[in-house]
Design a protein around this motif. Structure first.
Motif, PDB file in Angstrom:
ATOM      1  N   MET A 129      -3.085  -8.959   1.570  1.00  0.00           N
ATOM      2  CA  MET A 129      -1.784  -8.387   1.232  1.00  0.00           C
ATOM      3  C   MET A 129      -0.654  -9.303   1.696  1.00  0.00           C
ATOM      4  N   ARG A 130      -0.784  -9.839   2.895  1.00  0.00           N
ATOM      5  CA  ARG A 130       0.264 -10.723   3.400  1.00  0.00           C
ATOM      6  C   ARG A 130       0.328 -12.025   2.611  1.00  0.00           C
ATOM      7  N   ALA A 131      -0.835 -12.469   2.148  1.00  0.00           N
ATOM      8  CA  ALA A 131      -0.842 -13.665   1.305  1.00  0.00           C
ATOM      9  C   ALA A 131      -0.141 -13.388  -0.022  1.00  0.00           C
ATOM     10  N   GLU A 132      -0.394 -12.193  -0.577  1.00  0.00           N
ATOM     11  CA  GLU A 132       0.248 -11.792  -1.832  1.00  0.00           C
ATOM     12  C   GLU A 132       1.755 -11.676  -1.668  1.00  0.00           C
ATOM     13  N   VAL A 133       2.189 -11.043  -0.575  1.00  0.00           N
ATOM     14  CA  VAL A 133       3.619 -10.884  -0.329  1.00  0.00           C
ATOM     15  C   VAL A 133       4.267 -12.236  -0.052  1.00  0.00           C
ATOM     16  N   GLY A 134       3.535 -13.109   0.651  1.00  0.00           N
ATOM     17  CA  GLY A 134       4.082 -14.433   0.923  1.00  0.00           C
ATOM     18  C   GLY A 134       4.253 -15.253  -0.344  1.00  0.00           C
ATOM     19  N   ALA A 135       3.326 -15.111  -1.278  1.00  0.00           N
ATOM     20  CA  ALA A 135       3.410 -15.850  -2.528  1.00  0.00           C
ATOM     21  C   ALA A 135       4.472 -15.272  -3.457  1.00  0.00           C
ATOM     22  N   TRP A 160       4.145  -7.590   7.499  1.00  0.00           N
ATOM     23  CA  TRP A 160       4.197  -6.408   6.641  1.00  0.00           C
ATOM     24  C   TRP A 160       2.977  -5.521   6.878  1.00  0.00           C
ATOM     25  N   TYR A 161       3.211  -4.198   6.902  1.00  0.00           N
ATOM     26  CA  TYR A 161       2.138  -3.227   7.110  1.00  0.00           C
ATOM     27  C   TYR A 161       2.272  -2.097   6.080  1.00  0.00           C
ATOM     28  N   ARG A 162       1.146  -1.498   5.749  1.00  0.00           N
ATOM     29  CA  ARG A 162       1.182  -0.365   4.825  1.00  0.00           C
ATOM     30  C   ARG A 162       1.837   0.842   5.515  1.00  0.00           C
ATOM     31  N   ALA A 163       2.639   1.598   4.760  1.00  0.00           N
ATOM     32  CA  ALA A 163       3.368   2.719   5.342  1.00  0.00           C
ATOM     33  C   ALA A 163       3.599   3.808   4.292  1.00  0.00           C
ATOM     34  N   PRO A 196       1.926  -3.226  -3.248  1.00  0.00           N
ATOM     35  CA  PRO A 196       1.188  -3.729  -4.415  1.00  0.00           C
ATOM     36  C   PRO A 196      -0.019  -2.843  -4.714  1.00  0.00           C
ATOM     37  N   PRO A 197      -0.262  -2.510  -5.991  1.00  0.00           N
ATOM     38  CA  PRO A 197      -1.367  -1.608  -6.350  1.00  0.00           C
ATOM     39  C   PRO A 197      -2.723  -2.052  -5.826  1.00  0.00           C
ATOM     40  N   ALA A 198      -2.932  -3.345  -5.677  1.00  0.00           N
ATOM     41  CA  ALA A 198      -4.224  -3.845  -5.223  1.00  0.00           C
ATOM     42  C   ALA A 198      -4.524  -3.467  -3.778  1.00  0.00           C
ATOM     43  N   PHE A 199      -3.509  -2.955  -3.054  1.00  0.00           N
ATOM     44  CA  PHE A 199      -3.704  -2.627  -1.642  1.00  0.00           C
ATOM     45  C   PHE A 199      -3.349  -1.161  -1.349  1.00  0.00           C
ATOM     46  N   SER A 200      -3.375  -0.335  -2.386  1.00  0.00           N
ATOM     47  CA  SER A 200      -3.004   1.071  -2.250  1.00  0.00           C
ATOM     48  C   SER A 200      -4.094   1.851  -1.514  1.00  0.00           C
ATOM     49  N   PRO A 201      -3.794   3.075  -1.079  1.00  0.00           N
ATOM     50  CA  PRO A 201      -4.809   3.917  -0.411  1.00  0.00           C
ATOM     51  C   PRO A 201      -6.014   4.218  -1.290  1.00  0.00           C
ATOM     52  N   ARG A 202      -5.887   4.040  -2.599  1.00  0.00           N
ATOM     53  CA  ARG A 202      -7.055   4.235  -3.460  1.00  0.00           C
ATOM     54  C   ARG A 202      -8.083   3.128  -3.253  1.00  0.00           C
ATOM     55  N   VAL A 203      -7.598   1.951  -2.886  1.00  0.00           N
ATOM     56  CA  VAL A 203      -8.497   0.818  -2.633  1.00  0.00           C
ATOM     57  C   VAL A 203      -9.131   0.956  -1.252  1.00  0.00           C
ATOM     58  N   LEU A 204      -8.326   1.262  -0.256  1.00  0.00           N
ATOM     59  CA  LEU A 204      -8.805   1.507   1.109  1.00  0.00           C
ATOM     60  C   LEU A 204      -7.989   2.660   1.673  1.00  0.00           C
ATOM     61  N   PRO A 205      -8.620   3.800   1.967  1.00  0.00           N
ATOM     62  CA  PRO A 205      -7.887   4.960   2.480  1.00  0.00           C
ATOM     63  C   PRO A 205      -7.153   4.621   3.769  1.00  0.00           C
ATOM     64  N   PRO A 206      -6.097   5.386   4.107  1.00  0.00           N
ATOM     65  CA  PRO A 206      -5.402   5.177   5.387  1.00  0.00           C
ATOM     66  C   PRO A 206      -6.395   5.185   6.543  1.00  0.00           C
ATOM     67  N   GLN A 207      -6.260   4.228   7.428  1.00  0.00           N
ATOM     68  CA  GLN A 207      -7.259   4.040   8.481  1.00  0.00           C
ATOM     69  C   GLN A 207      -6.932   4.760   9.788  1.00  0.00           C
TER      70      GLN A 207
END
Length: 248
Positions: A129-135, A160-163, A196-207
């Motif tokens: 995710m950070r690589a995506e945001v950095g790019a 950046w963190y998911r929130a 970004p949709p690729a990192f949404s809770p559907r991909v990995l639920p909140p931890q």
């Protein structure tokens, strides 16, 4: 001369009471008079009828008369049947231990943990995710936060963190909850961006999973107007990527 037909009457003796009186049934032309009286709503079934061979016939006749609400049943109101909830036997508690990282402790002794088993997945997601945001850096001010929205938030460490947005104040302050760590923060919208949709809770639920201690009550500090006395929570913000707090 006139001839009249005498009906066939039978008396069926069932028992005798203490005074020597016969107790039984009267049948006219093969019809049980007691059942006929109940059927025509002219009589009710006595509780002693449960010992009689005609009990089923009497109860069936009475049920039919109740439904018609005639004569002795003209004011009958059916009693609602109460649902019987079976009482489950309490089973002995069984311990189910699993390794976790404690990521946040609140003032009221609630705490958030991450499952060690999914820790590697979270680290990989954060790295990508950070690589995506950095790019593709987000345009400042392009995100209009609304309550319940998932987003990414820039923490004090510059990462950046998911929130999730919990509240938006009229002055522009946004209350957010870090879904993978359990802590909260109030930020300006400029430090938020779409997730970004690729990192949404559907991909990995909140931890971050919330827990609380069982069978204890946090003492209240009277001097502060009832706020919880213990101050055990760590400083706001996601913890070190490799937390040291591990409990079984």
């Amino acid at each position: 001369s006139r001839h009249s037909r005498i009906p066939q009457v039978e008396v069926e003796v069932e028992s005798m009471d203490k005074a020597g009186n016969f107790i039984g049934w009267l049948h006219i032309e093969g019809v049980n008079l007691s059942v006929a009286l109940v059927e025509q709503a002219l009589s009710r079934v006595h509780f002693t009828a449960e010992r009689s061979p005609y009990c089923k016939a009497l109860l069936a006749a009475q049920d039919a008369a109740k439904q018609r609400k005639e004569k002795v049943w003209s004011h009958y109101e059916e009693t609602p049947v109460e649902e019987v909830v079976p009482v489950l036997e309490e089973k002995e508690r069984t311990a189910n231990y699993k390794p976790v990282f404690v990521t946040e402790i609140t003032d009221d002794l609630h705490f958030y943990v991450q499952d060690v088993e999914t820790g590697a997945q979270l680290e990989k997601l954060m790295e990508n995710m950070r690589a995506e945001v950095g790019a593709h850096p987000p345009v400042e001010g392009s995100f209009a936060p609304r309550r319940g929205d998932f987003c990414i938030a820039k923490f004090v460490d510059g990462e950046w963190y998911r929130a999730r947005v919990e509240k938006v104040e009229s002055g522009g302050k946004v209350h957010i909850f870090y879904i993978d760590y359990g802590n909260k923060e109030t930020l300006p919208p400029t430090r938020l961006a779409p997730l970004p949709p690729a990192f949404s809770p559907r991909v990995l639920p909140p931890q971050a999973t919330e827990y609380t201690f069982a069978f204890i009550q946090v003492p209240q500090d009277v001097s502060t107007g009832g706020s919880p006395e213990p101050q055990l929570g760590p400083s706001p913000g996601p913890p070190d990527p490799h937390p040291k707090h591990q409990v079984p």
